[in-house]
Structures are given as structure tokens and as C-alpha cells.
Design an enzyme around this catalytic site. Structure first.
Site, short mmCIF file in Angstrom:
data_model
loop_
_atom_site.label_atom_id
_atom_site.label_comp_id
_atom_site.label_asym_id
_atom_site.label_seq_id
_atom_site.Cartn_x
_atom_site.Cartn_y
_atom_site.Cartn_z
N GLU A 179 2.04 -2.52 -1.93
CA GLU A 179 1.00 -1.48 -1.79
C GLU A 179 0.10 -1.77 -0.59
O GLU A 179 -1.10 -2.04 -0.74
CB GLU A 179 0.17 -1.37 -3.07
CG GLU A 179 0.96 -0.79 -4.22
CD GLU A 179 0.12 -0.48 -5.46
OE1 GLU A 179 -0.97 -1.06 -5.60
OE2 GLU A 179 0.57 0.33 -6.28
N GLU A 372 7.78 0.75 -8.81
CA GLU A 372 6.80 0.67 -9.91
C GLU A 372 6.59 2.05 -10.49
O GLU A 372 6.39 3.01 -9.73
CB GLU A 372 5.43 0.17 -9.41
CG GLU A 372 5.34 -1.30 -9.13
CD GLU A 372 3.93 -1.74 -8.78
OE1 GLU A 372 2.97 -1.16 -9.29
OE2 GLU A 372 3.81 -2.68 -7.97
#
Ligand code: BGP
Length: 474
Positions: A179, A372
Site C-alpha cells: 500500500e 487483500e
């Protein structure tokens, strides 16, 4: 039709949220270790309150986490039982280089991950390794300012060289930074730096981001040099921005939100700073300082594939519209009146995953990987001690349906899907244990008590079936 034969089904974890054992095997202290649970967490993870060591007033959930450091054989066996093809995991940087700037790596740390990879191999599980899942040695933060400093590029590459070389026979799929857009929202936890009083925070963030982007490109080059079979991906927190209404001001604001997120991938995938970023960052006077050669490095080393986390879409209203807000991964946005919400107030939007997959694929035309996706919920065992987590099954079923439609009907090229997280672990956002995502229950309670025993939830058998039928039976 359906998913390709070698579709990579599996689950994803991060070292700091599951390993624990932070003082074992010669490991050094990292930013992710000193993010406390409770009221002060937000100030610490956003870089507004310095915390470079543990004190006695706070609880630090990463210290023990779910103790996977000692349970990994059992945990990987359970992943094998579910039929995982891939296990996404991350390396704790400080197990390999406890301070970060040593010349030689720590053998105990290297040996630990070698054991993990061997265990995966037993069950024919391929590792997908995140090189830095928010991890940064505290020593590098104190001495150099973390990713504020360009020196980090060298330390990071040294880590990469060691990993690519040592694990050449075990790992061919790598993600450079988890991220990467987290740097804009939680820079201490996400990228190991804090702010100084009164400084221009945007400038610091984009300078640090530039260092990570150059490091990511150089790591991609290095991975290819060391093993031509290596595939390197970028990773960002995705979730399309919907305009709150068709009012052009809302549409415009939604576009700006998307661009802020895509900024990183635009550079990692296309190889250059997009025009909108150049103009806006220059206008604000926060365009990063670059060195000669940086542009070529970015240009010549794009990633092989694009991975992302997807938990929710975002709904964006023009500033001053006064819309009610909803929580979500990374940041709050306007509350979408058409959606339901999780117990943590995150929107639940399976079609949003299909929309995101289409947008990202249209934009980059590279293979995608959902690394995810999952539901954080409170699980309560029934009288027989079983967790009947139908809510989690529903969430995952709908999201997998949506991704299937994106593949079958929209032609999106998708390499795999790793749910977050196959086993209960510590929440990154809140530091809570009670926010559970797993197919495997861990007896560890919010107050730190519990036996750490693992048990299968109802979703365990469900996911096993999904994998066995390659997503045909949901
Ligand atoms: C992402 C992180 C993960 C993970 C997940 C769920 O931002 O990459 O590390 O934790 O979100 O978020 P949370 O743990 O806050 O529920």
C-alpha cells in the site's frame, strides 16, 4: 471459462501483524513494533507523535501478535489443508538487518524465512513476498529520518539483494512496498517518518514517496538481474472513488481522489510522473527534489504486474458539502446511502471490486493481482466453540463473484486472489485483536489473554471448497 487453471488462490498476512517474537533471533526494533493500541495510535501512525521505543503506559500488540514466529509450521499446514496455491507474506526487515545499515545480514533472520519457505514448499504453496509491509528499522528512522532520506534507497536495495539472492530457489513473486499510497495517510506506520513542527507535510510526504518510487524501480531491476524468472509487482490500496452526486463539483473531486491514489501506480507501471501530478505538485511548491538519472530509472524499470488491496469503494463529495462520513481503509469518505457497512463502518461494495478491476486494467493493461480483500468482524464462538461466520462467507462470496465477472465478462487479466487474512491477526488501522478476518480462529483476546490455539471457522471449509473447484462453487 472461469478462472485460469493456475489461478493463484490463497491468503495474505504481514510480518508485524502476525509474527510477534520481536526480541528473538537477533531482530531489531521497527516502526511497526512501537505503534500502540488505543487512543494514541492515530497520532503515532500519522507521524504527529514521536514514539521510537516502547514505554510502560502503552500496549504494543505487534510484540506478540499471534506468535506466528513459533506457530508458522502449524499455520502453514492449515493453509495447505485449505489448498492454498499462494501465501502472501512479508519479511520483517529488522530480522534481516536489525539496524538497517549493517554490512552483513543476520543469519538467524534469514534462516527463519528459509524455514517458512520450506514449509510452504511441503504443501506446494508458492510464496508471494512483500519486501516491506510498512516495515522500517527504528534505527534508520532515528539516524536518518526514515524515508525522508535518500539514503534509504541504498539500505532498502541491500535488503532486496540479500532476499533475491538467498531465496532465489524459493521465491519468484515479489511486491516492493505494501500500500505505497499509505505514505500520504499514515506516514510513520507506512513509511517510517515523523513530521517536525511547522514543516510543509506535503513536501515531506512526496519527497519520501519519490525515494520509495526510485527504490521500487531499482528493486525491480535488481530482481530481474538476479533471476530473470522474477516477477515484481507494485501494491496500492485501491477502491474507486464515486462522485456523491452527478454535480460536476462532486465528479471533479472524485477524479482528484482517484488521481491521488493512482499517482504511485502511474509511476511504477508507466514509468513517469503523470502530467497532473507534475503541475499540481509544482504549483504547490512540493515537487520532490530528484537526482540526475532518476527519470531514466523510473522509465526503464516498470513493474511486471499490479497488485492491490480492496476493502471498499469511496464516495466523494465536493468540499463543504457537509455529507455524513463513513470509515474505510486508509481514509474516511462520504457515506454512500446505497451500501451496507461492516461493524467497523467500512462500506461493503462487491460491485465496486469489479469496477475497480476494470478501471485499473483499463488504465495499465497489465496483469492484476488482488492481494487483500476481506471482512473484519467480531467472531463469537457458539456453545460448541465453533465460529459460524456466515457474514464473512457472504462478504467473500459476493466479492469473488464480482471478480469472476470481471474476468469472465470483462476480460480483466487476473493472476490471483489472496484474502486478508487467512488467520486472525492484529489490525493495522486500530491495533485491535477483536477485528478478525481469518478462516482460522486464534484464541487471543483483546486484553492479551488466550492460549493462542488455532481452530477452523465455518469459512475454512467454505474457502477450501472454493479453491478445490477453482471458484466454481461459491
Ligand atoms: C491494509 C493493510 C493490512 C491490513 C488491512 C486491513 O491497509 O495492508 O496490513 O491490516 O488493511 O485493515 P485493518 O487491519 O485496519 O482492518
Amino acid at each position: 471459462m472461469g478462472f485460469q487453471k493456475n489461478f493463484l488462490w490463497g491468503g495474505a498476512t504481514a510480518a508485524n501483524q502476525c509474527e510477534g517474537g520481536i526480541f528473538e533471533g537477533g531482530r531489531g526494533l521497527a516502526n511497526v513494533d512501537v505503534c500502540p493500541a488505543g487512543a494514541d495510535r492515530n497520532a503515532v501512525i500519522t507521524g504527529h507523535r514521536k514514539m521510537f521505543e516502547m514505554d510502560s503506559e502503552h500496549v504494543y500488540p505487534a510484540a506478540e501478535a499471534i506468535d506466528m514466529y513459533h506457530h508458522f509450521r502449524e499455520d502453514i499446514r492449515l493453509f495447505g489443508e485449505m489448498g492454498f496455491k499462494v501465501y502472501r507474506m512479508s519479511i520483517a526487515w529488522t530480522r534481516i538487518f536489525p539496524n538497517g545499515d549493517e554490512s552483513e545480514p543476520n543469519e538467524a533472520g534469514l534462516a527463519f524465512y528459509e524455514e517458512v519457505f520450506k514449509e510452504c514448499r511441503k504443501y506446494r504453496i508458492q510464496p508471494l513476498v512483500t519486501i516491506s509491509h510498512f516495515d522500517c528499522p527504528i534505527y534508520l528512522i532515528e539516524k536518518y529520518g526514515g524515508w525522508r532520506s535518500r539514503k534509504m534507497i541504498d539500505f532498502y536495495l541491500k535488503l532486496c539483494r540479500v532476499l533475491f539472492t538467498r531465496y532465489r530457489d524459493y521465491v519468484t513473486h515479489w511486491l516492493t512496498f505494501n500500500e505505497i499510497n499509505m505514505i500520504l495517510h499514515a506516514p510513520f506506520m507506512g513509511a517510517g517518518f515523523c513530521f517536525k513542527e511547522g514543516e510543509n507535510e506535503e513536501q515531506v510526504k512526496y519527497q519520501a514517496a519519490h525515494h520509495e518510487l526510485v527504490a521500487s524501480a531499482l528493486a525491480t531491476r535488481l530482481a530481474h538481474e538476479i533471476n530473470p524468472d522474477n516477477k515484481v509487482g507494485c501494491m496500492f490500496a485501491a477502491g474507486s472513488a464515486y462522485p456523491y452526486t452527478c454535480r460536476p463539483e462532486d465528479v471533479w473531486e472524485a477524479l482528484l481522489t482517484d488521481q491521488e491514489n493512482y499517482f504511485f501506480v502511474d509511476i511504477q507501471s508507466r514509468g513517469y510522473y503523470p502530467a497532473y501530478a507534475v503541475k499540481r505538485l509544482q504549483k504547490k511548491g512540493v515537487f520532490p527534489v530528484m537526482e540526475t538519472g532518476d527519470k531514466e530509472i523510473l522509465r526503464q524499470n516498470p513493474v511486471d504486474f499490479i497488485s492491490f488491496s480492496y476493502y471498499n469503494s469511496r464516495c466523494i463529495a465536493a468540499p463543504g458539502s457537509g455529507q455524513e462520513e463513513a470509515e474505510g481503509n486508509l481514509f474516511k469518505s462520504a457515506k454512500n446511502p446505497y451500501l451496507k457497512f461492516s461493524e467497523w463502518g467500512w462500506p461493503i461494495d462487491p460491485l465496486g471490486l469489479r469496477i475497480t478491476l476494470n478501471e485499473v486494467y483499463d488504465r495499465y493493461q497489465k496483469p492484476l493481482f488482488i492481494v487483500e480483500n476481506g471482512l473484519g468482524a467480531i467472531d463469537t464462538p457458539d456453545e460448541n466453540g465453533v465460529i459460524n461466520d456466515d457474514y464473512r462467507i457472504d462478504y467473500l462470496r459476493e466479492h469473488i463473484r464480482a471478480m469472476k465477472a470481471a474476468v469472465e465478462e470483462d476480460g480483466v487479466e487476473l493472476m490471483g486472489y489472496t484474502s486478508w487474512a487467512p488467520i486472525d491477526l492484529i489490525s493495522a488501522g486500530s491495533g485491535e485483536m477483536k477485528k478478525r478476518y481469518g478462516f482460522i480462529y486464534v484464541d487471543k483476546q483483546e486484553d492479551g489473554s488466550g492460549t493462542l490455539a488455532r481452530s477452523r471457522k465455518k469459512s475454512f471449509t467454505w474457502y477450501q471448497r472454493v479453491i478445490a473447484t477453482n471458484g466454481e462453487e461459491l
